[in-house]
Design a protein around this motif. Structure first.
Motif, mmCIF file in Angstrom:
data_model
loop_
_atom_site.group_PDB
_atom_site.id
_atom_site.type_symbol
_atom_site.label_atom_id
_atom_site.label_comp_id
_atom_site.label_asym_id
_atom_site.label_seq_id
_atom_site.Cartn_x
_atom_site.Cartn_y
_atom_site.Cartn_z
ATOM 1 N N MET A 169 -2.589 13.129 -0.311
ATOM 2 C CA MET A 169 -2.951 13.248 1.107
ATOM 3 C C MET A 169 -1.700 13.173 1.973
ATOM 4 S SD MET A 169 -6.470 10.999 1.436
ATOM 5 C CE MET A 169 -7.062 11.823 2.922
ATOM 6 N N LEU A 170 -1.743 13.906 3.065
ATOM 7 C CA LEU A 170 -0.645 13.879 4.022
ATOM 8 C C LEU A 170 -0.828 12.678 4.941
ATOM 9 C CD1 LEU A 170 1.817 15.216 5.371
ATOM 10 C CD2 LEU A 170 0.213 16.591 6.728
ATOM 11 N N LEU A 171 0.234 11.886 5.072
ATOM 12 C CA LEU A 171 0.181 10.700 5.928
ATOM 13 C C LEU A 171 0.855 10.949 7.272
ATOM 14 C CD1 LEU A 171 1.029 7.916 3.296
ATOM 15 C CD2 LEU A 171 -1.210 8.881 3.902
ATOM 16 N N LYS A 172 2.094 11.446 7.235
ATOM 17 C CA LYS A 172 2.842 11.656 8.472
ATOM 18 C C LYS A 172 3.739 12.875 8.332
ATOM 19 C CE LYS A 172 2.950 6.742 9.739
ATOM 20 N NZ LYS A 172 3.802 5.583 10.083
ATOM 21 N N PHE A 173 4.037 13.489 9.469
ATOM 22 C CA PHE A 173 4.965 14.615 9.523
ATOM 23 C C PHE A 173 5.871 14.424 10.731
ATOM 24 C CE2 PHE A 173 5.711 18.999 11.309
ATOM 25 C CZ PHE A 173 6.696 19.353 10.396
ATOM 26 N N LEU A 231 -7.763 5.050 1.264
ATOM 27 C CA LEU A 231 -6.945 5.593 0.190
ATOM 28 C C LEU A 231 -6.341 4.452 -0.613
ATOM 29 C CD1 LEU A 231 -5.605 8.114 -1.094
ATOM 30 C CD2 LEU A 231 -3.763 7.857 0.588
ATOM 31 N N SER A 232 -6.585 4.432 -1.916
ATOM 32 C CA SER A 232 -6.021 3.398 -2.793
ATOM 33 C C SER A 232 -4.614 3.800 -3.196
ATOM 34 C CB SER A 232 -6.890 3.240 -4.044
ATOM 35 O OG SER A 232 -8.204 2.849 -3.706
ATOM 36 N N ALA A 248 -5.950 3.292 5.409
ATOM 37 C CA ALA A 248 -6.923 4.108 6.131
ATOM 38 C C ALA A 248 -6.248 5.400 6.567
ATOM 39 C CB ALA A 248 -7.449 3.356 7.344
ATOM 40 N N VAL A 249 -6.872 6.537 6.265
ATOM 41 C CA VAL A 249 -6.301 7.851 6.564
ATOM 42 C C VAL A 249 -7.378 8.729 7.197
ATOM 43 C CG1 VAL A 249 -5.127 9.876 5.632
ATOM 44 C CG2 VAL A 249 -4.748 7.636 4.592
ATOM 45 N N PHE A 250 -7.012 9.444 8.239
ATOM 46 C CA PHE A 250 -7.937 10.385 8.860
ATOM 47 C C PHE A 250 -8.034 11.654 8.020
ATOM 48 C CE2 PHE A 250 -6.770 8.288 13.044
ATOM 49 C CZ PHE A 250 -8.033 7.768 13.281
ATOM 50 N N PRO A 251 -9.236 12.196 7.812
ATOM 51 C CA PRO A 251 -9.350 13.491 7.131
ATOM 52 C C PRO A 251 -9.131 14.660 8.077
ATOM 53 C CG PRO A 251 -11.524 12.615 7.565
ATOM 54 C CD PRO A 251 -10.544 11.572 8.033
ATOM 55 N N VAL A 284 0.909 11.141 -0.342
ATOM 56 C CA VAL A 284 0.528 10.409 -1.543
ATOM 57 C C VAL A 284 0.121 11.413 -2.607
ATOM 58 C CG1 VAL A 284 -1.104 8.772 -2.569
ATOM 59 C CG2 VAL A 284 -0.215 8.365 -0.266
ATOM 60 N N LEU A 285 0.739 11.320 -3.785
ATOM 61 C CA LEU A 285 0.342 12.176 -4.900
ATOM 62 C C LEU A 285 -0.979 11.666 -5.469
ATOM 63 C CD1 LEU A 285 3.634 12.859 -6.896
ATOM 64 C CD2 LEU A 285 2.412 14.400 -5.375
#
Length: 427
Positions: free
Chosen positions: A1-5, A35-36, A44-47, A109-110
Motif C-alpha cells: 500500500m502507498l503511504l506517502k508521496f 494495515l499490519s 491506519a491507512v485510507f483506501p 508497504v510491500l
C-alpha cells in the motif's frame, strides 16, 4: 500500500509537497483500513484520497508526478540512453528552478513481507544527484543504500545489507537509477521494490488510451467470472443494460455489444459506436477498476467525474471504501471538480476531511497541496456548500458574471477600434 508521496520542483509543484494516505494519529477515521506491519504494529491507512481544486491549480500535476516517478524507475536504465538530458519538467515560472534538482519520494508497504520502505531520488539535467532506499523491518530505519553524486565516494552501503554492492555501483550510469539497473539483472533483494512500481500507480486520464481501456475491459469479458462482475457493474449503473457480449476474431480487435432492455422486454444489441459517451466512459473504467481491486494496486484517476454522472463517481469511491469488495488493499487517488462528492444527498459524508486534499496556486504560480483536515471543518458542516463558498480555498477566485462582463468589454473595445478606423479612413 502507498503511504506517502513527496515531490518538489516538478511542473507547478515547486516547493516540496506531501500527499499522505495515513491520517494524523490524533484524528481517527471510520474510513481507514488497518494495515499490519512487520514489526507487529498496526497502521491506519485510507483506501481513497480525492484531490479537489480550481482549474490549473495543479491537482493533475500530483497524478502526473506519481506517473513520472514510476516511469523513471521502469525506464531510466535503457530508456534514458537516447536522451542528451534526463527527461524532467522543473518549475517553469522561476528561472532559478531549472538549475535545481527534481525530487520524488514514496513510502509504501510491500504486501508479501509487510515491511515499510522509503525510496526516493533527485534528478538533475545530466545525472542522478541522489538516490536512497530505507527499510523499517523492526520499526527502526535501516539505510540500504545512499547515493550522492557530489561526494567522492558516490555510493554508501551502511551495514552491508545489499548484495553485489560493488558491481551495482560500478555498472550504474550517472544518468540512471541504481534500482532500475539492479532490476535489469533480477537482483534478488531490489527486484521486489522495482516490482512494486510495476504493479502499482496505474494511471487513467480523460480520453488517454480510452480505446485501449475499452479493449482491456472487453478482454476481461472473455473470462466468465470477470464477465459476471462487469455485467453487474453495468446493470447497477442503471444504463438499461442487461448483458455484455464480446466477439474476438484472430488478428482483430474485440467487438463489443451491449444488450439493452427494450420496451417489449426483449434485449436489443446496439452498435458500439452508437453507445453514449457516458456509457463508453463507464465501460472503459471498469477494466482498470477490476485490475486494481484484484491486484491490490493503486489506481490514479485524473478527473473521475469526466463524462460520468456524479452518482457513478461516488460508486467508484464506494467500491474502494467497502472492505468486502476491496479485499486486497487496493487504493484510489482521484482528482475531481465535482463538489457533490464531498457530501451525500441525504446528509453525511462520502469522504472524511483527511481524505480530501485541496490544491491552490500562489501568486507566483506554484501549487500548495493540503488536506481539508488541516482546516478542521465542523462535524455537521456541509462540506460541499462550504467548499463552493470558498471557505476551504481550492476554488476559482471568480466573481459571478465576471467572464460575461469581460467579454462584453472586449467587444466594446473592438467596436470602438473599428469605428475609429472607419472614421480615420473617411477623413
Amino acid at each position: 500500500m502507498l503511504l506517502k508521496f513527496r515531490v518538489a520542483n516538478f511542473r507547478s509543484l515547486r516547493d516540496e509537497q506531501e500527499l499522505s494516505f495515513v491520517p494524523p494519529p490524533d484524528e481517527p477515521s471510520g474510513m481507514t483500513r488497518e494495515l499490519s506491519l512487520s514489526d507487529g504494529k498496526h497502521l491506519a491507512v485510507f483506501p481513497v484520497l480525492g484531490l479537489f481544486g480550481a482549474n490549473a491549480s495543479g491537482k493533475s500535476n500530483v497524478i502526473v508526478a506519481l506517473r513520472e516517478m514510476k516511469k523513471a524507475v521502469l525506464t531510466s536504465y535503457a530508456g534514458w540512453t537516447a536522451h542528451e538530458r534526463i527527461p524532467r519538467e522543473p518549475f517553469a515560472l522561476d528561472p532559478k528552478s531549472g538549475a535545481d534538482s527534481t525530487f520524488f519520494e514514496v513510502d509504501f508497504v510491500l504486501p508479501e513481507t509487510r515491511v515499510r520502505w522509503t525510496y526516493g531520488f533527485e534528478l538533475g539535467d545530466r545525472r542522478v544527484e541522489s538516490e536512497w532506499l530505507h527499510a523499517y523491518p523492526k520499526g527502526r530505519r535501516q539505510v540500504w543504500y545512499d547515493r550522492d553524486a557530489s561526494r567522492d565516494q558516490v555510493y554508501d552501503f551502511p551495514g552491508g545489507r545489499l548484495r553485489d554492492r560493488s558491481r551495482l555501483a560500478e555498472t550504474t550510469r550517472p544518468n540512471a537509477l541504481l534500482l532500475t539497473r539492479a532490476a535489469n539483472d533480477n537482483h534478488p533483494q531490489l527486484t521486489p521494490i522495482h516490482r512494486w512500481f510495476q504493479q502499482n500507480l496505474w494511471d487513467v486520464t480523460p480520453e488517454t488510451e480510452k480505446k485501449h481501456r475499452e479493449t482491456y475491459t472487453a478482454e476481461r469479458l472473455l473470462n466468465d467470472e470477470d464477465r459476471e462482475r462487469i455485467e453487474e457493474l453495468l446493470r447497477v449503473a442503471d444504463l438499461g443494460i442487461s448483458e455484455a457480449r464480446v466477439e474476438r476474431k484472430p488478428g482483430e480487435q474485440p467487438k463489443i455489444s451491449l444488450l439493452h432492455t427494450s420496451s417489449s422486454g426483449e434485449p436489443v444489441a446496439i452498435d458500439w459506436d452508437r453507445e453514449s459517451f457516458g456509457t463508453r466512459s463507464w465501460f472503459a473504467l471498469l477494466g482498470p477498476i477490476l485490475l486494481a481491486l484484484d491486484r491490490g494496486a493503486v489506481l490514479l484517476v485524473d478527473e473521475l467525474d469526466s463524462s460520468l454522472h456524479s452518482k457513478f463517481a461516488a460508486e467508484v469511491v464506494r467500491l474502494f471504501q467497502t472492505p468486502s469488495v476491496n479485499t486486497n488493499g487496493a487504493q484510489l487517488l482521484f482528482t475531481s471538480h465535482d463538489a457533490s462528492l464531498l457530501s451525500l444527498p441525504r446528509g453525511g459524508r462520502l469522504l472524511d476531511p483527511g481524505q480530501i486534499w485541496l490544491t491552490e496556486k500562489d501568486r507566483d504560480g506554484s501549487t500548495e497541496l493540503y488536506p481539508l483536515a488541516d482546516i478542521d471543518p465542523g462535524e455537521e458542516e456541509d462540506l460541499s456548500d462550504s467548499y463552493l463558498a470558498g471557505a476551504f480555498g481550492g476554488v476559482p477566485r471568480l466573481p459571478a458574471g465576471k467572464i460575461g462582463r469581460s467579454l462584453r468589454l472586449t467587444e466594446d473595445i473592438q467596436d470602438a477600434r473599428e469605428r475609429d478606423a472607419m472614421e480615420a479612413g473617411n477623413s
